[in-house]
Scaffold this active site. Structure first.
Site, PDB file in Angstrom:
ATOM      1  CG  ASN A  25      -5.615  -1.540  -1.868  1.00 35.34           C
ATOM      2  OD1 ASN A  25      -4.987  -1.992  -0.920  1.00 35.34           O
ATOM      3  ND2 ASN A  25      -6.923  -1.332  -1.813  1.00 35.34           N
ATOM      4  CB  CYS A  70      -4.120   0.278   5.849  1.00 30.94           C
ATOM      5  SG  CYS A  70      -2.684  -0.772   5.507  1.00 30.94           S
ATOM      6  N   GLY A  71      -4.515  -1.516   8.946  1.00 28.40           N
ATOM      7  CA  GLY A  71      -4.018  -1.631  10.317  1.00 28.40           C
ATOM      8  C   GLY A  71      -2.506  -1.581  10.406  1.00 28.40           C
ATOM      9  CG  ASN A  72      -0.091  -4.890   9.237  1.00 27.79           C
ATOM     10  OD1 ASN A  72      -0.011  -5.158  10.438  1.00 27.79           O
ATOM     11  ND2 ASN A  72      -0.447  -5.788   8.340  1.00 27.79           N
ATOM     12  CB  CYS A 107      -4.148  -8.386   6.276  1.00 24.85           C
ATOM     13  SG  CYS A 107      -5.541  -7.279   5.927  1.00 24.85           S
ATOM     14  N   GLY A 108      -3.437  -6.135   8.945  1.00 26.16           N
ATOM     15  CA  GLY A 108      -3.835  -5.719  10.297  1.00 26.16           C
ATOM     16  C   GLY A 108      -5.345  -5.643  10.460  1.00 26.16           C
ATOM     17  CB  SER A 109      -8.016  -3.895   8.559  1.00 24.05           C
ATOM     18  OG  SER A 109      -7.647  -4.290   7.231  1.00 24.05           O
ATOM     19  N   GLY A 110      -7.376  -7.099   8.613  1.00 22.81           N
ATOM     20  CA  GLY A 110      -7.846  -8.478   8.418  1.00 22.81           C
ATOM     21  C   GLY A 110      -7.762  -9.292   9.691  1.00 22.81           C
ATOM     22  CG  ASN A 136     -10.545  -2.560   5.515  1.00 21.27           C
ATOM     23  OD1 ASN A 136     -10.945  -2.798   6.657  1.00 21.27           O
ATOM     24  ND2 ASN A 136      -9.348  -2.937   5.116  1.00 21.27           N
ATOM     25  CD  GLN A 177      -2.078  -2.178   1.421  1.00 21.17           C
ATOM     26  OE1 GLN A 177      -1.333  -2.546   2.353  1.00 21.17           O
ATOM     27  NE2 GLN A 177      -2.751  -3.019   0.674  1.00 21.17           N
ATOM     28  CD  GLU A 184      -3.751  -6.491   2.453  1.00 21.90           C
ATOM     29  OE1 GLU A 184      -3.934  -5.373   1.930  1.00 21.90           O
ATOM     30  OE2 GLU A 184      -2.920  -6.684   3.352  1.00 21.90           O
ATOM     31  NE  ARG A 185     -11.124  -2.988  -0.746  1.00 23.33           N
ATOM     32  CZ  ARG A 185     -11.922  -2.075  -0.203  1.00 23.33           C
ATOM     33  NH1 ARG A 185     -13.194  -1.986  -0.607  1.00 23.33           N
ATOM     34  NH2 ARG A 185     -11.489  -1.284   0.758  1.00 23.33           N
ATOM     35  CG  HIS A 228     -11.564  -7.392   6.471  1.00 25.35           C
ATOM     36  ND1 HIS A 228     -10.332  -7.832   6.050  1.00 25.35           N
ATOM     37  CD2 HIS A 228     -11.423  -6.074   6.762  1.00 25.35           C
ATOM     38  CE1 HIS A 228      -9.468  -6.828   6.118  1.00 25.35           C
ATOM     39  NE2 HIS A 228     -10.093  -5.745   6.533  1.00 25.35           N
TER      40      HIS A 228
END
Ligand SMILES: N[C@H](CCC[C@H](N)C(=O)O)C(=O)O
Length: 272
Positions: A76, A85-87, A212-215, A155, A56, A203-204, A157
């Protein structure tokens, strides 16, 4: 510090390369408002052969909301913008320092440095089908797609409780499934115990990433809703662990590392 120089038809843009558990980012500090990014420029910068390469692109700008330290946009490699985007949020916390409050499309995210790690309060998950969004009404805890569960962390998931080795196989098709009008990130979670899972995410807009943090937040929320794990859970990905805590009727906390790898300047053709 963003350095811009215009030579004939090219421009130099300063950047910082960072990652969170191998999910890697180009951070552009545009608080001086010197950069005008186009989708073509974003795709070029993210390209691992023609540009610098990253999962990203993270664009920092001046905050617009009361209480925010910095505004952050996540893009993206396909040029699409993501609401979370968590990370990258942990990397921004490191980049800015002093526990910044991050302004995203999904609202204000408080951050806290905790030893060598960073905590990001990722917000309250959205569980209603309209908020994910899905294309029609469905029980988001038990979807017809491989009996998966879906939520939004800002986002979309989908979490499938299937072997992570299936991510590369099933991810591409499910990312674009008609159930997801804005596409979706597809997580593959292996439950190891009530407080531990292994996760891989297609990831999308980016494809298979190392983390993937949010994942990870979404996977714990989706698994906890089905009583597969407790609300405090370790999520192990390819290069390490995130600690995820979902408060009762509250936000999800994500705790993990953030690394700075190098800084540089990219020379962009103005026509790009
Ligand atoms: N591809 C995601 C954004 C990046 C999420 C991921 N890198 C993270 O750490 O949360 C999307 O389009 O929603």
């Amino acid at each position: 510090m963003t350095f811009i120089s215009a030579q004939s038809a090219s421009v130099k843009i300063a950047f910082t390369k960072m990652h969170g558990l191998g999910n890697d980012f180009i951070v552009l500090d545009n608080r001086s408002n010197m950069i005008t990014l186009t989708e073509v420029m974003i795709r070029h910068i993210c390209d691992r052969h023609l540009g610098i390469g990253c999962d990203q692109l993270v664009l920092l700008s001046n905050p617009t909301l009361e209480g925010a330290s910095v505004r952050v946009q996540f893009f993206n490699p396909d040029g699409s913008e993501a609401g979370a985007c968590g990370n990258a949020s942990r990397c921004v916390a490191k980049f800015i320092g002093h526990n910044p409050v991050i302004e995203t499309q999904n609202g204000l995210l408080p951050t806290f440095k905790e030893g060598e790690l960073y905590r990001v309060v990722m917000g309250v998950p959205k569980l209603a089908w309209q908020d994910i969004p899905l294309s029609h009404e469905a029980d988001t805890a038990h979807l017809p797609l491989y009996d998966g569960a879906a939520c939004s962390m800002g986002n979309p998931h989908l979490t499938l409780f299937r072997p992570i080795k299936e991510a590369a196989l099933l991810g591409p098709e499910l990312e674009h499934h008609a159930l997801f009008p804005q596409r979706a990130n597809i997580g593959f979670a292996e439950i190891l115990s009530p407080t531990h899972m292994r996760l891989r995410v297609w990831e999308r807009g980016a494809g298979l990433t190392l983390a993937c943090g949010s994942g990870a937040c979404a996977a714990v929320v989706n698994a906890a809703r089905r009583n597969l794990v407790k609300r405090k859970c370790t999520v192990t990905m390819e290069k390490g662990d995130l600690q995820i805590i979902w408060e009762e009727n509250g936000p999800v906390h994500m705790i993990g590392p953030a690394e700075t790898v190098f800084t540089g300047q990219i020379l962009m053709d103005q026509a790009v």
